[in-house]
Design an enzyme around this catalytic site. Structure first.
Site, PDB file in Angstrom:
ATOM      1  N   THR A 193       0.607  -1.362   0.309  1.00 59.34           N
ATOM      2  CA  THR A 193       0.139   0.106  -0.172  1.00 59.34           C
ATOM      3  C   THR A 193       0.829   1.371   0.169  1.00 59.34           C
ATOM      4  O   THR A 193       0.596   2.518  -0.551  1.00 59.34           O
ATOM      5  CB  THR A 193      -0.630   0.207   1.327  1.00 59.34           C
ATOM      6  OG1 THR A 193       0.313  -0.129   2.133  1.00 59.34           O
ATOM      7  CG2 THR A 193      -2.232  -0.717   1.010  1.00 59.34           C
ATOM      8  N   ASP A 194       1.687   1.190   0.111  1.00 60.76           N
ATOM      9  CA  ASP A 194       3.075   2.057   0.747  1.00 60.76           C
ATOM     10  C   ASP A 194       2.847   3.299  -0.755  1.00 60.76           C
ATOM     11  O   ASP A 194       2.646   4.237  -0.756  1.00 60.76           O
ATOM     12  CB  ASP A 194       4.470   2.201   1.793  1.00 60.76           C
ATOM     13  CG  ASP A 194       5.295   1.096   1.175  1.00 60.76           C
ATOM     14  OD1 ASP A 194       4.508   0.797  -0.415  1.00 60.76           O
ATOM     15  OD2 ASP A 194       6.077   0.922   1.222  1.00 60.76           O
ATOM     16  N   GLY A 253      17.941  -9.699   3.156  1.00 61.25           N
ATOM     17  CA  GLY A 253      17.037 -10.378   2.162  1.00 61.25           C
ATOM     18  C   GLY A 253      16.339 -11.130   3.024  1.00 61.25           C
ATOM     19  O   GLY A 253      15.918 -12.186   1.662  1.00 61.25           O
ATOM     20  N   ASP A 309       9.672   1.658   4.686  1.00 59.16           N
ATOM     21  CA  ASP A 309      10.518   0.514   5.905  1.00 59.16           C
ATOM     22  C   ASP A 309      11.428   1.601   6.212  1.00 59.16           C
ATOM     23  O   ASP A 309      12.655   1.513   7.593  1.00 59.16           O
ATOM     24  CB  ASP A 309      12.147   0.352   4.449  1.00 59.16           C
ATOM     25  CG  ASP A 309      10.891  -1.335   3.656  1.00 59.16           C
ATOM     26  OD1 ASP A 309       9.927  -1.388   4.428  1.00 59.16           O
ATOM     27  OD2 ASP A 309      11.664  -1.988   3.028  1.00 59.16           O
ATOM     28  N   GLU A 349      17.578   4.285  -2.621  1.00 59.19           N
ATOM     29  CA  GLU A 349      17.090   2.852  -3.168  1.00 59.19           C
ATOM     30  C   GLU A 349      16.878   3.669  -4.330  1.00 59.19           C
ATOM     31  O   GLU A 349      16.922   2.642  -5.099  1.00 59.19           O
ATOM     32  CB  GLU A 349      16.466   2.347  -1.873  1.00 59.19           C
ATOM     33  CG  GLU A 349      16.075   1.054  -2.501  1.00 59.19           C
ATOM     34  CD  GLU A 349      16.123  -0.375  -1.186  1.00 59.19           C
ATOM     35  OE1 GLU A 349      16.063   0.376   0.032  1.00 59.19           O
ATOM     36  OE2 GLU A 349      15.522  -0.963  -1.503  1.00 59.19           O
TER      37      GLU A 349
HETATM   38  P1  ADP Z   1      15.565  -6.669   2.859  1.00 57.72           P
HETATM   39  O1  ADP Z   1      15.666  -5.367   1.922  1.00 57.72           O
HETATM   40  O2  ADP Z   1      14.840  -7.650   3.148  1.00 57.72           O
HETATM   41  O3  ADP Z   1      16.573  -7.341   3.462  1.00 57.72           O
HETATM   42  P2  ADP Z   1      16.650  -6.635  -0.038  1.00 57.72           P
HETATM   43  O4  ADP Z   1      16.805  -7.480  -1.092  1.00 57.72           O
HETATM   44  O5  ADP Z   1      15.703  -4.976  -0.070  1.00 57.72           O
HETATM   45  O6  ADP Z   1      16.001  -7.079   1.021  1.00 57.72           O
HETATM   46  O7  ADP Z   1      18.157  -5.868   0.181  1.00 57.72           O
HETATM   47  C1  ADP Z   1      18.948  -6.635   0.931  1.00 57.72           C
HETATM   48  C2  ADP Z   1      20.426  -6.114   0.090  1.00 57.72           C
HETATM   49  O8  ADP Z   1      21.275  -5.487   1.203  1.00 57.72           O
HETATM   50  C3  ADP Z   1      21.632  -7.189   0.863  1.00 57.72           C
HETATM   51  O9  ADP Z   1      21.291  -8.437  -0.701  1.00 57.72           O
HETATM   52  C4  ADP Z   1      22.681  -6.754   0.414  1.00 57.72           C
HETATM   53  O10 ADP Z   1      23.081  -5.572  -1.223  1.00 57.72           O
HETATM   54  C5  ADP Z   1      22.410  -4.959   1.068  1.00 57.72           C
HETATM   55  N1  ADP Z   1      22.948  -5.537   2.402  1.00 57.72           N
HETATM   56  C6  ADP Z   1      21.815  -5.061   3.978  1.00 57.72           C
HETATM   57  N2  ADP Z   1      22.802  -5.406   5.107  1.00 57.72           N
HETATM   58  C7  ADP Z   1      23.690  -5.585   4.709  1.00 57.72           C
HETATM   59  C8  ADP Z   1      25.025  -6.071   5.816  1.00 57.72           C
HETATM   60  N3  ADP Z   1      25.355  -5.367   6.595  1.00 57.72           N
HETATM   61  N4  ADP Z   1      26.499  -5.319   4.480  1.00 57.72           N
HETATM   62  C9  ADP Z   1      26.164  -5.921   3.487  1.00 57.72           C
HETATM   63  N5  ADP Z   1      24.996  -5.350   3.061  1.00 57.72           N
HETATM   64  C10 ADP Z   1      23.762  -5.645   3.222  1.00 57.72           C
HETATM   65 MG    MG Z   2      14.539  -3.903   1.270  1.00 57.06          MG
END
Ligand code: ADP
Ligand code: MG
Length: 383
Positions: free
Chosen positions: A34-35, A119, A169, A157
């Site tokens: 919804t956001d 992720g 988020d 983002e």
């Molecule tokens: P979510 O936000 O649900 O965890 P996303 O695909 O939106 O999934 O974001 C995940 C991505 O963010 C990872 O693949 C990586 O690129 C980056 N990321 C998140 N946390 C870290 C971390 N601690 N170190 C490095 N990259 C990170």
């Molecule tokens: Mg994310």
């Protein structure tokens, strides 16, 4: 996360006495997809943080080490670098938007360590953006309010990483409060912290441990389908700007004019907005049974109308609902894997964890991580 440990790791790799900042992941209780339709969401920050130790350098370079990725990356702030399709994009993107806002960053050494499962739909990305934002700003002694920082995180983002996400988020990662969930109007950014204080209830998150690749492309398709819906509906309802502007009753009157797929997408978003409003009312009336039923209806709508669930999420939800004391169960986050969120009667949690883990493992050969979450504080400096 323990400040001392992060500083110790920083000192192992870099020089200087760092400051330390952190930002949490989140779980969305209701109000899914919804956001970006200018609608309502109801997330809470969870007690998993991304922590960054940071110390300024004077060479206009960022030296970024992620303990989770076990990797050190250097970025030249003067090289006008574009995205690398790499985890460092989230940090580089944040630096990029801050510079565009007029902050000239000196450069920095940064050590990142995260407890947020990466992720898994608990927004490790926003936790990384928001902790980076505070860390980078500290190197120029700059200050921005929480709303502005959330918007800049979203911009990083959207424009740098290339993920067209909404504001939820980043906003909850900045504004989370202990023992409160946050009801947010994604159009006006008006929000209300709603106490989630009942000792008799627990929020339980179950991780499917899968992430299906179609997530990103399907996400963009859904956005386009929603826009198409707005366009067609605006023939009858002049002046609407987003699905948020259409009530369910209005939708029902003209839904036959929408192509079948667009109709389903619109039905999800419009009904989900109404469910989210009803959830807040239910919570304020201490009516957790109704809140749970709305969570269930949300999942069914995401599965059948918005079609962003998957077999593993549906299985976890089915197993959860069969457990004693589970008031509601739904997928949370973008979908196609990631986590479910469940509303549980507190003294039934132990049996729930046991039953769901066993049954999920039996059917998928995957062991689901399960977290019992209490609403946590948003991004801040760790002193
Ligand atoms: P979510 O936000 O649900 O965890 P996303 O695909 O939106 O999934 O974001 C995940 C991505 O963010 C990872 O693949 C990586 O690129 C980056 N990321 C998140 N946390 C870290 C971390 N601690 N170190 C490095 N990259 C990170
Ligand atoms: Mg994310």
């Amino acid at each position: 996360m323990d400040r001392k440990q992060v500083v110790k790791k920083f000192e192992h790799h870099f020089a200087g006495q760092p400051r330390v900042f952190c930002a949490p992941g989140r779980v969305n209780l209701i109000g899914e997809h919804t956001d970006y339709n200018d609608g309502y969401v109801f997330p809470m920050a969870i007690g998993f943080y991304t922590t960054i130790a940071v110390f300024p350098t004077r060479d206009r370079k960022l030296y970024i080490r992620s303990e989770n990725m076990d990797e050190l990356i250097a970025i030249d702030l003067d090289a006008n670098e574009k995205k690398r399709h790499h985890w460092s994009d989230y940090v580089a993107g944040m630096a990029h938007v801050l510079e565009k806002e007029g902050f000239r960053l000196p450069g920095a050494s940064m050590l990142i360590e995260s407890e947020v499962p990466v992720g898994s739909g608990l927004s490790s990305s926003a936790a990384l953006e928001m902790s980076s934002a505070l860390a980078l700003l500290s190197t120029v002694g700059g200050e921005l309010n929480s709303e502005k920082l959330a918007l800049l995180g979203q911009k990083a983002e959207n424009q740098f990483v290339g993920m067209n996400c909404g504001i939820m988020d980043q906003f909850i990662s900045m504004h989370g409060r202990e023992n409160h969930a946050l009801f947010l109007d994604c159009r006006t950014l008006d929000y209300e912290l709603v106490p989630l204080k009942s000792d008799a209830l627990r929020i339980v998150i179950c991780n499917t441990m899968v992430k299906h690749e179609l997530g990103a492309s399907e996400y963009n398709k859904r956005r386009a389908e929603c826009e198409k819906g707005v366009l067609i509906l605006s023939a009858d309802y002049a002046g609407i700007k987003a699905l948020r502007d259409v009530s369910f009753a209005q939708f029902q009157k003209v839904q036959h004019k929408l192509p079948p797929v667009v109709r389903k997408r619109c039905r999800h978003v419009i009904s989900e907005n109404e469910r989210t409003l009803q959830s807040i009312a239910a919570l304020n009336a201490d009516d957790s049974a109704t809140f749970g039923r709305l969570m269930n209806a949300s999942h069914d709508s995401l599965r059948d109308d918005y079609q962003v669930s998957c077999a593993e999420l549906d299985l976890l939800v089915k197993l959860a609902r069969a457990c004693d004391g589970c008031l509601g169960a739904r997928m949370t986050g973008g979908g196609f894997g990631g986590c479910t969120v469940n509303l549980l009667v507190a003294d039934k949690v132990e049996a729930f964890v046991e039953e769901v883990s066993k049954a999920y493992e039996r059917e998928t050969a995957l062991h689901p991580d399960i977290y019992i979450s209490v609403p946590a504080r948003g991004a801040h400096e760790v002193k």
